[in-house]
Motif scaffolding. Structure first.
Motif, PDB file in Angstrom:
ATOM      1  N   LEU A 108      33.569  73.360   3.410  1.00  0.00           N
ATOM      2  CA  LEU A 108      34.922  73.027   2.966  1.00  0.00           C
ATOM      3  C   LEU A 108      35.487  74.120   2.073  1.00  0.00           C
ATOM      4  O   LEU A 108      34.758  74.720   1.277  1.00  0.00           O
ATOM      5  N   ASP A 109      36.786  74.321   2.178  1.00  0.00           N
ATOM      6  CA  ASP A 109      37.468  75.304   1.347  1.00  0.00           C
ATOM      7  C   ASP A 109      38.618  74.603   0.627  1.00  0.00           C
ATOM      8  O   ASP A 109      39.392  73.884   1.263  1.00  0.00           O
ATOM      9  N   GLU A 110      38.714  74.833  -0.667  1.00  0.00           N
ATOM     10  CA  GLU A 110      39.808  74.208  -1.423  1.00  0.00           C
ATOM     11  C   GLU A 110      41.176  74.564  -0.823  1.00  0.00           C
ATOM     12  O   GLU A 110      42.115  73.782  -0.889  1.00  0.00           O
ATOM     13  N   ASP A 111      41.267  75.778  -0.233  1.00  0.00           N
ATOM     14  CA  ASP A 111      42.545  76.223   0.336  1.00  0.00           C
ATOM     15  C   ASP A 111      43.076  75.264   1.399  1.00  0.00           C
ATOM     16  O   ASP A 111      44.276  75.160   1.604  1.00  0.00           O
ATOM     17  N   THR A 112      42.170  74.603   2.095  1.00  0.00           N
ATOM     18  CA  THR A 112      42.591  73.755   3.213  1.00  0.00           C
ATOM     19  C   THR A 112      42.149  72.310   3.020  1.00  0.00           C
ATOM     20  O   THR A 112      41.971  71.572   3.985  1.00  0.00           O
ATOM     21  N   LYS A 129      36.145  84.498  -1.888  1.00  0.00           N
ATOM     22  CA  LYS A 129      35.481  83.206  -1.658  1.00  0.00           C
ATOM     23  C   LYS A 129      35.694  82.710  -0.226  1.00  0.00           C
ATOM     24  O   LYS A 129      34.749  82.369   0.469  1.00  0.00           O
ATOM     25  N   SER A 130      36.950  82.686   0.179  1.00  0.00           N
ATOM     26  CA  SER A 130      37.235  82.152   1.520  1.00  0.00           C
ATOM     27  C   SER A 130      36.640  83.047   2.604  1.00  0.00           C
ATOM     28  O   SER A 130      36.202  82.563   3.654  1.00  0.00           O
ATOM     29  N   THR A 131      36.611  84.348   2.337  1.00  0.00           N
ATOM     30  CA  THR A 131      36.044  85.284   3.306  1.00  0.00           C
ATOM     31  C   THR A 131      34.547  85.022   3.489  1.00  0.00           C
ATOM     32  O   THR A 131      34.035  85.040   4.609  1.00  0.00           O
TER      33      THR A 131
HETATM   34 MG    MG Z   1      40.552  81.250  -0.828  1.00  0.00          MG
END
Ligand code: MG
Ligand code: ADP
Length: 599
Positions: free
Chosen positions: A350-354, A261-263
């Motif tokens: 937006l990414d949940e990771d950050t 996902k983040s990639t």
């Molecule tokens: Mg991620």
């Protein structure tokens, strides 16, 4: 001056004190090119000396079609700077002496093709700006090595990189056309009804967390669009390509941890830039006003209207002009969004990771325990639709941890073992069957004041009696007495962009773009308008002397005006790369001394 004169001076100063190198400043005629020694370092450990080679177009012989228009010109300049860097690796021995002795370098960039000052091409000539560590033994001139560099190595480097004859014509053309296709598509996304496009076959994963090179093809799973979202576009040079087209609105990327996902999001984020052929993302294109938003606790915020997200803070703090020296996760993320909109962003990424969890969501159980009157935060989920419907601002959001976003998403993409699947209808069905629904919060509409006027006196590049502006990697910009932390500004990709931001702001001050009456957005228009009109070189307080070998004599110096020429850290016209307006705004917004008035 004849090149022979340079050799003569070098022979005379071999073994002399290092300062004797100052005598070689000047412009020299070599067979086929001119060499300008613009700046000579003060000692072997100081920042390397700055030089240029210029080849007339009649010798270099690039077809005009390769540098017609800005995109093509930038791509050809990029190609030549990279070729120069490769030729240095091949032909320059390097080392052999104290400090930076024998080093030869050019600012040739990373995976992106950015407008940069390392190489310049026009109808009359081709120029490459580069750095040389003038060789030393201890603190004495090791001038015989300098003779080797100037008379043996450099001529080979120039022949192998600046002359068009040295290149495979197909690879030059491909480089230019590939950049042109990306720029073309970016400009057409809106009319195609898209905010981003990722071509089938793209390689999104990178070699490692510290490398921007593509993961090798043996290990990378190539991108394939899900049939429901597959679109085809006809590129001007490469013809028909197929891939995932992300429509405007709210797009949610879900999927299990470690499924890519983040990639995917990172690829989208970087799609605001053109990439070199072979990068894997050279057909991944995103609207150029997309801004990655993240939480960034600790940052300063100056009078930002975060009231759409945060209201009724304890002690009656006014969130319509919210200032703090130490923002929390949620207030920083809210400020980042409002500031992005102020600079003209139309796509939030937006990414949940950050992200700050409490900024993204307040679930139904929490709503029952803590009534909304006692919660200052209106989570993003309750504003994301209004942002799109009222402001025309789309969002692409990675969220593997909460299904609440199903209800507000227009498009849902699930990543499964690095393959995207379209699951919008499935997600809707699941959401509609659920019993305990969370209640929408907030005002249900988006109102924020999006204009502030920066006060020029609060933007001060002075440190003591002189001005100091320099970049430390992409993460820090030294500006006067402050060091601006840019760690969270993820779309800043090149140290030369950071350096350029410092000089652009300084240019804006000299030029009156920050006049105490213009909004931040207007000031950015002013700055970037100058660059569009005059080229990136104008931001250098240190612009080069004209090539007039008649006027310049060895030992007299090349007569650069500029402040502090000769000192370490002096800006160099050969190592700037153009940042986007969003990253310039981000730097200003993180300058702790910045003060504004409402505009
Ligand atoms: Mg991620
Ligand atoms: P998520 O955000 O879903 O947890 P990431 O995007 O962080 O997952 O990816 C997890 C790991 O998988 C990373 O090491 C990443 O480099 C790798 N990866 C991502 N996409 C691919 C791909 N298409 N092919 C091979 N490896 C990939």
């Amino acid at each position: 001056m004849e090149a022979a004169k340079l050799r003569q001076v070098l022979e005379q100063i071999d073994g002399a004190g290092y300062k004797a190198y100052l005598r070689i400043k000047g412009v020299y005629e070599f067979p086929g090119y001119m060499l300008a020694i613009d700046h000579v370092q003060g000692d072997p450990y100081a920042a390397p000396s700055r030089l240029r080679v210029r080849v007339s177009q009649s010798e270099a012989d690039y077809s005009a079609s390769l540098f017609e228009g800005r995109v093509r010109r930038v791509a050809l300049e990029d190609f030549i700077a990279r070729a120069f860097a490769r030729a240095v690796k091949k032909h320059v021995r390097g080392g052999g002496g104290t400090g930076k002795s024998g080093y030869v370098g050019v600012d040739s960039g990373g995976q992106e093709i950015l407008e940069r000052t390392a190489a310049v091409v026009n109808g009359d000539w081709v120029e490459v700006r580069f750095m040389v560590g003038l060789p030393a033994d201890g603190r004495r001139c090791r001038a015989r090595d300098a003779i080797r560099i100037f008379f043996d190595e450099l001529p080979r480097v120039v022949a192998a990189s600046v002359m068009s004859g040295a290149h495979d014509p197909d690879s030059v053309r491909q480089h230019v056309e590939c950049a042109e296709d990306q720029e073309w598509l970016r400009g057409r996304l809106e009319s195609l009804g898209l905010v981003a496009f990722l071509a089938d076959g793209s390689v999104l994963p990178r070699l490692s967390g510290v490398s921007d090179q593509p993961l090798d093809s043996g290990r990378a799973v190539r991108f394939t669009a899900p049939p429901e979202l597959r679109v085809s576009v006809e590129l001007p040079n490469q013809g028909l390509v197929e891939g995932l087209g992300i429509p405007p609105g709210v797009t949610l990327v879900v999927g299990g941890g470690y499924h890519g996902k983040s990639t995917l999001l990172k690829g989208i984020e970087r799609g605001v830039y053109n990439h070199i052929p072979g990068d894997g993302r050279e057909r991944v294109v995103t609207r150029d006003d997309a801004v990655k938003i993240r939480a960034e606790d600790g940052r300063r915020v100056e009078q930002v209207d975060i009231s759409p997200f945060i209201d009724n803070l304890p002690f009656g703090v006014d969130t319509r002009a919210f200032s703090t020296d130490n923002a929390s996760g949620s207030t920083s993320q809210a400020a980042n969004i409002i500031e992005a909109l102020e600079a003209g962003c139309r796509l939030l990424v937006l990414d949940e990771d950050t992200s700050a969890t409490n900024f993204m969501i307040r679930d139904e159980l929490m709503q029952r325990l803590v009534p909304s009157e006692r919660e200052p935060i209106t989570p993003f989920i309750d504003q994301v639709r209004a942002l799109y419907e009222e402001m025309g601002v789309s969002t692409i959001l990675v969220m593997g941890g909460s299904g609440d976003y199903f209800e507000v998403a227009d498009t849902v993409i699930a990543m499964e073992e690095y393959h995207p699947r379209e699951v919008t209808a499935e997600a809707r069905r699941i959401a509609s069957r659920r019993r305990d629904r969370r209640l929408p919060e907030g005002k249900g509409s988006f109102h924020a004041s999006l204009s502030r006027i920066p006060l020029p006196a609060s933007i001060d590049p002075r440190r003591g009696r002189r001005e100091k502006v320099s970049a430390r990697g992409t993460d820090q910009l030294v500006f006067g007495r402050e060091t601006i932390d840019l760690t969270a500004v993820e779309q800043l990709v090149d140290t030369s962009q950071t350096r350029a931001i410092g000089e652009l702001i300084r240019h804006g001050l000299r030029r009156g773009c920050f006049d105490g009456a213009s909004s931040l957005a207007k000031s950015l228009d002013c700055l970037l308008g100058d660059v569009a009109e005059w080229g990136l070189d104008i931001i250098s307080p240190f612009s080069g002397p004209e090539f007039d070998p008649e006027k310049e004599t060895a030992g007299a110096g090349a007569g650069r005006s500029g402040d502090g020429a000769g000192e370490a850290g002096t800006p160099h016209p050969g190592d700037y790369a153009l940042p986007r307006r969003h990253e310039i705004a981000a730097a200003l917004n993180r300058l702790r001394s910045l003060r504004v008035r409402p505009g």
